[in-house]
Design a protein around this motif. Structure first.
Motif, PDB file in Angstrom:
ATOM      1  N   VAL A 178       0.829  -1.210   0.000  1.00 39.68           N
ATOM      2  CA  VAL A 178       0.000   0.000   0.000  1.00 39.68           C
ATOM      3  C   VAL A 178       0.860   1.256   0.000  1.00 39.68           C
ATOM      4  O   VAL A 178       0.398   2.333  -0.388  1.00 39.68           O
ATOM      5  N   THR A 179       2.110   1.139   0.454  1.00 40.73           N
ATOM      6  CA  THR A 179       2.990   2.314   0.483  1.00 40.73           C
ATOM      7  C   THR A 179       3.338   2.775  -0.932  1.00 40.73           C
ATOM      8  O   THR A 179       3.713   3.928  -1.138  1.00 40.73           O
ATOM      9  N   ALA A 180       3.240   1.866  -1.895  1.00 36.74           N
ATOM     10  CA  ALA A 180       3.525   2.212  -3.290  1.00 36.74           C
ATOM     11  C   ALA A 180       2.271   2.651  -4.026  1.00 36.74           C
ATOM     12  O   ALA A 180       2.330   2.968  -5.225  1.00 36.74           O
ATOM     13  N   GLY A 181       1.142   2.637  -3.334  1.00 41.76           N
ATOM     14  CA  GLY A 181      -0.106   3.092  -3.926  1.00 41.76           C
ATOM     15  C   GLY A 181      -0.739   2.108  -4.883  1.00 41.76           C
ATOM     16  O   GLY A 181      -1.568   2.490  -5.724  1.00 41.76           O
ATOM     17  N   VAL A 182      -0.385   0.827  -4.773  1.00 40.20           N
ATOM     18  CA  VAL A 182      -0.952  -0.188  -5.678  1.00 40.20           C
ATOM     19  C   VAL A 182      -2.209  -0.788  -5.060  1.00 40.20           C
ATOM     20  O   VAL A 182      -2.407  -0.762  -3.847  1.00 40.20           O
ATOM     21  N   ASN A 183      -3.053  -1.336  -5.916  1.00 40.19           N
ATOM     22  CA  ASN A 183      -4.278  -1.994  -5.476  1.00 40.19           C
ATOM     23  C   ASN A 183      -4.256  -3.433  -5.970  1.00 40.19           C
ATOM     24  O   ASN A 183      -4.521  -3.702  -7.141  1.00 40.19           O
ATOM     25  N   CYS A 184      -3.902  -4.349  -5.069  1.00 39.03           N
ATOM     26  CA  CYS A 184      -3.745  -5.748  -5.456  1.00 39.03           C
ATOM     27  C   CYS A 184      -5.089  -6.384  -5.793  1.00 39.03           C
ATOM     28  O   CYS A 184      -6.077  -6.193  -5.085  1.00 39.03           O
ATOM     29  N   THR A 185      -5.090  -7.158  -6.852  1.00 41.86           N
ATOM     30  CA  THR A 185      -6.275  -7.931  -7.220  1.00 41.86           C
ATOM     31  C   THR A 185      -6.036  -9.395  -6.884  1.00 41.86           C
ATOM     32  O   THR A 185      -4.886  -9.834  -6.715  1.00 41.86           O
ATOM     33  N   SER A 186      -7.109 -10.150  -6.792  1.00 47.35           N
ATOM     34  CA  SER A 186      -6.987 -11.578  -6.469  1.00 47.35           C
ATOM     35  C   SER A 186      -6.174 -12.309  -7.521  1.00 47.35           C
ATOM     36  O   SER A 186      -5.383 -13.205  -7.205  1.00 47.35           O
ATOM     37  N   ALA A 187      -6.360 -11.934  -8.781  1.00 48.66           N
ATOM     38  CA  ALA A 187      -5.631 -12.587  -9.872  1.00 48.66           C
ATOM     39  C   ALA A 187      -4.127 -12.341  -9.743  1.00 48.66           C
ATOM     40  O   ALA A 187      -3.312 -13.250  -9.972  1.00 48.66           O
ATOM     41  N   GLU A 188      -3.742 -11.139  -9.379  1.00 50.21           N
ATOM     42  CA  GLU A 188      -2.322 -10.818  -9.231  1.00 50.21           C
ATOM     43  C   GLU A 188      -1.701 -11.576  -8.070  1.00 50.21           C
ATOM     44  O   GLU A 188      -0.562 -12.057  -8.152  1.00 50.21           O
ATOM     45  N   LEU A 189      -2.437 -11.720  -6.976  1.00 45.01           N
ATOM     46  CA  LEU A 189      -1.910 -12.388  -5.790  1.00 45.01           C
ATOM     47  C   LEU A 189      -1.810 -13.902  -5.968  1.00 45.01           C
ATOM     48  O   LEU A 189      -1.078 -14.568  -5.237  1.00 45.01           O
ATOM     49  N   LYS A 190      -2.535 -14.448  -6.947  1.00 43.14           N
ATOM     50  CA  LYS A 190      -2.491 -15.892  -7.181  1.00 43.14           C
ATOM     51  C   LYS A 190      -1.322 -16.295  -8.078  1.00 43.14           C
ATOM     52  O   LYS A 190      -1.009 -17.477  -8.200  1.00 43.14           O
ATOM     53  N   ASP A 191      -0.711 -15.330  -8.714  1.00 40.98           N
ATOM     54  CA  ASP A 191       0.431 -15.595  -9.604  1.00 40.98           C
ATOM     55  C   ASP A 191       1.671 -14.933  -9.015  1.00 40.98           C
ATOM     56  O   ASP A 191       1.730 -13.710  -8.869  1.00 40.98           O
ATOM     57  N   LEU A 192       2.687 -15.729  -8.701  1.00 39.49           N
ATOM     58  CA  LEU A 192       3.898 -15.192  -8.074  1.00 39.49           C
ATOM     59  C   LEU A 192       4.614 -14.175  -8.957  1.00 39.49           C
ATOM     60  O   LEU A 192       5.213 -13.210  -8.457  1.00 39.49           O
ATOM     61  N   LYS A 193       4.551 -14.359 -10.271  1.00 39.15           N
ATOM     62  CA  LYS A 193       5.259 -13.450 -11.169  1.00 39.15           C
ATOM     63  C   LYS A 193       4.622 -12.063 -11.157  1.00 39.15           C
ATOM     64  O   LYS A 193       5.322 -11.047 -11.087  1.00 39.15           O
ATOM     65  N   THR A 194       3.298 -12.024 -11.224  1.00 38.93           N
ATOM     66  CA  THR A 194       2.624 -10.722 -11.209  1.00 38.93           C
ATOM     67  C   THR A 194       2.587 -10.132  -9.803  1.00 38.93           C
ATOM     68  O   THR A 194       2.576  -8.908  -9.634  1.00 38.93           O
ATOM     69  N   ALA A 195       2.587 -11.024  -8.794  1.00 39.58           N
ATOM     70  CA  ALA A 195       2.530 -10.553  -7.405  1.00 39.58           C
ATOM     71  C   ALA A 195       3.821  -9.827  -7.016  1.00 39.58           C
ATOM     72  O   ALA A 195       3.810  -8.955  -6.140  1.00 39.58           O
ATOM     73  N   ALA A 196       4.908 -10.161  -7.697  1.00 40.22           N
ATOM     74  CA  ALA A 196       6.208  -9.570  -7.364  1.00 40.22           C
ATOM     75  C   ALA A 196       6.201  -8.054  -7.470  1.00 40.22           C
ATOM     76  O   ALA A 196       6.968  -7.372  -6.777  1.00 40.22           O
ATOM     77  N   SER A 197       5.342  -7.505  -8.315  1.00 39.43           N
ATOM     78  CA  SER A 197       5.326  -6.059  -8.537  1.00 39.43           C
ATOM     79  C   SER A 197       4.330  -5.318  -7.653  1.00 39.43           C
ATOM     80  O   SER A 197       4.306  -4.083  -7.669  1.00 39.43           O
ATOM     81  N   VAL A 198       3.526  -6.069  -6.882  1.00 38.73           N
ATOM     82  CA  VAL A 198       2.490  -5.403  -6.089  1.00 38.73           C
ATOM     83  C   VAL A 198       2.567  -5.717  -4.592  1.00 38.73           C
ATOM     84  O   VAL A 198       1.808  -5.150  -3.809  1.00 38.73           O
ATOM     85  N   VAL A 199       3.455  -6.620  -4.177  1.00 40.22           N
ATOM     86  CA  VAL A 199       3.542  -6.988  -2.759  1.00 40.22           C
ATOM     87  C   VAL A 199       4.872  -6.515  -2.170  1.00 40.22           C
ATOM     88  O   VAL A 199       5.799  -6.139  -2.901  1.00 40.22           O
ATOM     89  N   TYR A 200       4.964  -6.541  -0.841  1.00 41.75           N
ATOM     90  CA  TYR A 200       6.207  -6.189  -0.154  1.00 41.75           C
ATOM     91  C   TYR A 200       7.273  -7.230  -0.482  1.00 41.75           C
ATOM     92  O   TYR A 200       6.998  -8.435  -0.528  1.00 41.75           O
ATOM     93  N   GLN A 201       8.485  -6.779  -0.695  1.00 43.94           N
ATOM     94  CA  GLN A 201       9.577  -7.672  -1.081  1.00 43.94           C
ATOM     95  C   GLN A 201      10.310  -8.267   0.113  1.00 43.94           C
ATOM     96  O   GLN A 201      10.854  -9.358   0.040  1.00 43.94           O
ATOM     97  N   GLN A 202      10.340  -7.545   1.229  1.00 45.83           N
ATOM     98  CA  GLN A 202      11.091  -7.983   2.409  1.00 45.83           C
ATOM     99  C   GLN A 202      10.328  -9.051   3.180  1.00 45.83           C
ATOM    100  O   GLN A 202       9.120  -8.922   3.417  1.00 45.83           O
ATOM    101  N   GLY A 203      11.020 -10.121   3.581  1.00 46.38           N
ATOM    102  CA  GLY A 203      10.403 -11.157   4.402  1.00 46.38           C
ATOM    103  C   GLY A 203      10.250 -10.694   5.846  1.00 46.38           C
ATOM    104  O   GLY A 203      11.113  -9.967   6.363  1.00 46.38           O
ATOM    105  N   CYS A 204       9.177 -11.115   6.501  1.00 45.79           N
ATOM    106  CA  CYS A 204       8.888 -10.637   7.860  1.00 45.79           C
ATOM    107  C   CYS A 204       9.879 -11.171   8.888  1.00 45.79           C
ATOM    108  O   CYS A 204      10.423 -10.414   9.688  1.00 45.79           O
TER     109      CYS A 204
END
Length: 252
Positions: A178-204
């Motif tokens: 959310v800090t990058a202003g993106v709005n994740c969709t379910s389709a993006e979160l189900k695919d690791l390749k597309t999710a890479a550009s919309v999710v946090y990169q750092q592991g917790c």
């Protein structure tokens, strides 16, 4: 019997030591309150339980609660012993402070020696939490990922091996950057390749452990400061007990 002038010189010293020791005991009591509060918070707060969810770590909140309660009791006992001016009570208080000092010393050395084992235990607990994730918006992992701006144990790809991801749910929405202003969709979160550009990169987990390891010097300094604080209390209690005993003997 000592001359009155010597007894008059001793009384201000006793009064001064009493003032310092009461102040010390009140601070000591307050640290017990903090430990008790942290222990209670750790028991009811799900984020803390999450990191201690392995069988080896579930007693940690109870240890904090018990330690805090004992320190509160002896902190009040120290104030009472100081006000009463009882030498045997002050010696008992000093003995307790010695035990606390030794316990802190052993805990600090053990924590440093077994830091890798402790890290492995916490990591095991985090993996279990990821495997048990069901997708409820109130779950611990969601709060951690939103608060720390991170995703997964090592990174967002850690979710690939979880039952939640394999069931077709994808990566949790709490990973959405959310800090990058993106709005994740379910389709993006189900695919690791597309999710890479919309999710946090750092592991917790890696973020938390890296932060802790980078601040080891500060943690060690605080630990030594706390240990030194116990030595001050031991010194004050022993000195006051000695002065009161000598004063009583001189008055006989």
């Amino acid at each position: 019997m000592s001359p009155p002038s010597e007894r008059l010189q001793t009384k201000p010293v006793i009064t001064c030591l009493k003032t310092f020791l009461i102040s010390y005991s009140l601070i000591f009591w307050f640290t017990g309150v903090i430990l008790l509060a942290v222990g209670v918070w750790g028991k009811v707060n799900l984020e803390f339980d999450l990191l201690l969810s392995s069988d080896k770590g579930t007693n940690a909140p109870y240890v904090l609660i018990g330690t805090g309660a004992i320190i509160i009791i002896f902190g009040l006992f120290g104030c009472f012993a100081t006000c009463r001016g009882s030498p045997w009570m002050l010696k008992l208080y000093a003995m307790f402070l010695i035990l606390v000092f030794l316990a802190e010393l052993v805990a600090g050395i053990s924590g440093f020696i077994f830091r890798h084992e402790i890290k492995a235990v916490l990591q095991e607990g985090y993996k279990k939490a990821e495997s048990a994730y069901t997708g409820k918006d109130t779950e611990d992992l969601d709060r951690i990922q939103r608060t720390l701006h991170c995703c997964g144990e090592k990174n967002y790809t850690s979710w690939e091996d979880t039952p939640y991801f394999k069931a077709g749910n994808g990566i949790p929405k709490s990973c959405c950057n959310v800090t990058a202003g993106v709005n994740c969709t379910s389709a993006e979160l189900k695919d690791l390749k597309t999710a890479a550009s919309v999710v946090y990169q750092q592991g917790c987990f890696s973020l938390m452990t890296t932060t802790m390891e980078s601040n080891l010097g500060i943690i060690a300094g605080i630990s030594f400061g706390i240990a030194f604080f116990q030595l001050i209390g031991i010194f004050l209690a022993c000195c006051l007990s000695r002065y009161i005993t000598n004063n009583q003997y001189e008055m006989v």
